[in-house]
Scaffold this active site. Structure first.
Site, PDB file in Angstrom:
ATOM      1  N   TYR A 106       0.859  -1.181   0.000  1.00  0.00           N
ATOM      2  CA  TYR A 106       0.000   0.000   0.000  1.00  0.00           C
ATOM      3  C   TYR A 106       0.897   1.232   0.000  1.00  0.00           C
ATOM      4  O   TYR A 106       2.056   1.174  -0.401  1.00  0.00           O
ATOM      5  CB  TYR A 106      -0.929  -0.104   1.232  1.00  0.00           C
ATOM      6  CG  TYR A 106      -2.122   0.800   1.168  1.00  0.00           C
ATOM      7  CD1 TYR A 106      -2.916   0.867   0.026  1.00  0.00           C
ATOM      8  CD2 TYR A 106      -2.453   1.594   2.260  1.00  0.00           C
ATOM      9  CE1 TYR A 106      -4.004   1.714  -0.019  1.00  0.00           C
ATOM     10  CE2 TYR A 106      -3.545   2.438   2.223  1.00  0.00           C
ATOM     11  CZ  TYR A 106      -4.324   2.503   1.078  1.00  0.00           C
ATOM     12  OH  TYR A 106      -5.388   3.333   1.034  1.00  0.00           O
ATOM     13  N   LYS A 161     -20.626 -19.305 -12.502  1.00  0.00           N
ATOM     14  CA  LYS A 161     -19.742 -19.203 -13.673  1.00  0.00           C
ATOM     15  C   LYS A 161     -18.321 -18.882 -13.203  1.00  0.00           C
ATOM     16  O   LYS A 161     -17.349 -19.428 -13.721  1.00  0.00           O
ATOM     17  CB  LYS A 161     -20.230 -18.121 -14.638  1.00  0.00           C
ATOM     18  CG  LYS A 161     -21.585 -18.390 -15.254  1.00  0.00           C
ATOM     19  CD  LYS A 161     -21.518 -19.017 -16.636  1.00  0.00           C
ATOM     20  CE  LYS A 161     -22.920 -19.446 -17.062  1.00  0.00           C
ATOM     21  NZ  LYS A 161     -22.947 -20.304 -18.243  1.00  0.00           N
TER      22      LYS A 161
HETATM   23  O1  LMR Z   1     -25.586 -21.639 -17.666  1.00  0.00           O
HETATM   24  C1  LMR Z   1     -25.835 -22.668 -18.307  1.00  0.00           C
HETATM   25  O2  LMR Z   1     -25.936 -23.789 -17.782  1.00  0.00           O
HETATM   26  C2  LMR Z   1     -25.986 -22.639 -19.780  1.00  0.00           C
HETATM   27  C3  LMR Z   1     -26.317 -21.344 -20.377  1.00  0.00           C
HETATM   28  O3  LMR Z   1     -25.382 -20.337 -20.091  1.00  0.00           O
HETATM   29  C4  LMR Z   1     -27.732 -20.904 -20.181  1.00  0.00           C
HETATM   30  O4  LMR Z   1     -27.927 -19.693 -20.036  1.00  0.00           O
HETATM   31  O5  LMR Z   1     -28.634 -21.753 -20.177  1.00  0.00           O
HETATM   32 MG    MG Z   2     -26.166 -18.389 -19.928  1.00  0.00          MG
END
Ligand code: LMR
Ligand code: MG
Ligand code: NAD
Length: 461
Positions: A106, A161
């Site tokens: 920092y 995700k």
């Molecule tokens: O998220 C998923 O399993 C797949 C895809 O991106 C969806 O939107 O269905």
């Molecule tokens: Mg999706």
């Protein structure tokens, strides 16, 4: 789903065996028992039970309520428990143990790092998280098959995700759900956020808005931008189709392919099919086949009608499906009827990819099709964009690509298809599983190669 029932059991009044019988008779599958408290007269136990519907869950709880000597103290759902406090966190790479280290990470010493980047902006890739960090951005307008939900409600998907990015490809992904439906505002926000990231993964943004947002960002940013629902799905669908065609010994250029649901995924899948050599693709949406005798409000549909459907076929799905070799659905549940499947060509291929419920259930379709795929993990042949995005971003971050172009996408599709050898290939194994550890390295290598060949890979070593 798995529920956990906390039961208070009065031993003199009922045995555990009696309770277990009731759970099993109501359709529950008991998978674990934990003793929480044990006393001479009373015991408290957590019973983990697999159930396949909300109705069964209710039946189990109701039937336990009707038993003497046992009470349900609490019902929790394992999936909810897994989400408590969210699924990801930020971790530091080093600790700060003394004043010297504090002044390095920092102020004041960090200022020297800032000035180095100020003088040479490329150093952001060496001296910040940019090199390995992707933004997963959604406005929650087309989340899975749920449609438009609130940005807060979409966070669990985006956190999921981010977990997949990290686990499969070591990429640090940050979920960002935006409270905005305005295309220009979305573009402005994402552009303003971009300095912190090495790439942008757009997720679950409804069509046609997603096309404009992606195209503009691709043009205006020098980091790769990828709309997962379009291109991730298209890449994995093409990979699966390439292998399914090997199983049926058909060539893509000779196939009649019907794509149902001409939204984000359907348009991208069609573009990839054309890039992969398909000559006869017919798009069907709610009002039937897209054809050149109509003019559509949706500009993408006018493009679609001009570039597909060489015989200008018209009418509902039930009529254009006749004689088709391949059906690819990215639309809605139960759109494809068993009669339609029976009217397809010899050894048809059906990809029913709508999530969570496919266009036709595999149980119904399988007797009449040669190759069946869905987007789900509980059937063979899962065509899901998770097979693509981790490897794709691993590749583009490692070669510091400024874009993800058609060549890279085709290379990724071929790489996924190639993970299954000729000997392994069969109608129930056309696409590698999510946990196949060859997938990410193969996509990475193919994407980097295509990136250098097409001049978008900027990393020199
Ligand atoms: O998220 C998923 O399993 C797949 C895809 O991106 C969806 O939107 O269905
Ligand atoms: Mg999706
Ligand atoms: N398996 C995967 O990896 C994967 C990836 C992306 C999307 N999907 C699924 O595909 C579906 C569509 O996703 P999207 O992001 O393209 O959504 P989208 O909203 O952009 O497009 C959906 C399209 O389907 C059309 N449609 C709806 N009902 C229809 C019907 N009865 N007949 C014909 N067309 C119909 C809509 O008019 C729209 O054009 C969702 O169920 C989504 O979960 C699956």
């Amino acid at each position: 789903m798995t529920i956990i029932l906390r039961l208070e059991i009065h031993k003199k009044e009922i045995t555990f065996g009696e309770i277990a019988t009731v759970i099993s008779k109501s359709g529950g599958d008991m998978i674990a028992i934990d003793v929480i408290k044990e006393g001479p007269e009373m015991t408290v136990r957590d019973i983990s039970v697999n159930v396949n519907s909300d109705e069964k869950q209710k039946m189990i709880i109701d039937s336990i309520h009707n038993l003497p000597g046992v009470s349900v103290k609490h019902v929790s759902d394992r999936t909810f428990l897994l989400h408590l406090g969210g699924k990801i966190e930020v971790k530091s790479k080093t600790t700060i143990d003394n004043r010297e280290e504090l002044s390095q990470v920092y102020t004041p010493e960090v200022a020297r790092i800032c000035m180095a980047i100020e003088e040479n902006p490329k150093l952001a890739y060496n001296l910040t998280i940019k090199k390995n960090t992707v933004a997963v951005v959604s406005n929650a307008t087309a989340v899975l098959g749920l449609g438009k939900i609130s940005p807060e409600a979409a966070m669990p998907v985006m956190e999921g995700k981010a977990m997949l990015f990290k686990q499969f490809a070591g990429v640090d992904a940050y979920p960002l759900c935006l409270h905005s439906n305005d295309t220009e505002e979305m573009i402005r926000i994402i552009k303003a956020l971009s300095p912190s990231f090495g790439g942008i993964n757009l997720e679950d943004i409804a069509s046609p808005q997603c096309f404009e947002i992606e195209q503009r960002l691709k043009k205006e940013l020098d980091i790769p931008v990828f709309h997962d629902d379009q291109h991730g799905t298209a890449i994995v669908a093409l990979a699966g189709l390439l292998n399914a065609l090997k199983v049926t010994k058909k060539r893509i250029e000779n196939c009649k392919i019907v794509v149902c649901g001409i939204g984000a995924a359907g348009i991208a899948i069609t573009k990839m099919l054309l890039a992969g050599g398909a000559k006869n693709v017919i798009g069907v949406d709610r009002h039937g086949a897209l054809n050149r005798d109509e003019t559509y409000d949706n500009e993408m549909w006018n493009w679609y009608a001009s570039n597909t459907n060489p015989s200008n076929e018209k009418g509902p799905l039930s009529s254009v499906i006749k004689g088709a070799d391949v059906f690819i659905g990215v639309s809605a549940p139960n759109v494809l009827k068993v009669e339609d499947v029976k009217n397809m060509a010899h050894e048809p291929i059906v990809f029913a990819l709508a999530n969570p419920n496919p266009e036709i259930s595999p149980e119904v379709a399988k007797p009449y099709v040669k190759v069946m795929a869905t987007g789900r993990s509980d059937y063979p042949n899962q065509v899901n964009n998770v097979l693509c995005f981790p490897g794709m971003f691993r590749g583009v971050l490692d070669c510091r690509a400024s874009d993800i172009n058609e060549e890279m996408k085709l290379a990724a599709a071929e790489a996924i298809a190639s993970t299954i050898s000729e000997e392994e290939l069969n109608e129930d194994y056309i696409i590698p599983g999510v946990f196949n550890d060859q997938v990410v390295p193969k996509i990475r290598e193919a994407v980097i190669k295509a990136g250098y060949e097409t001049g978008v890979a900027k990393k020199k070593d």
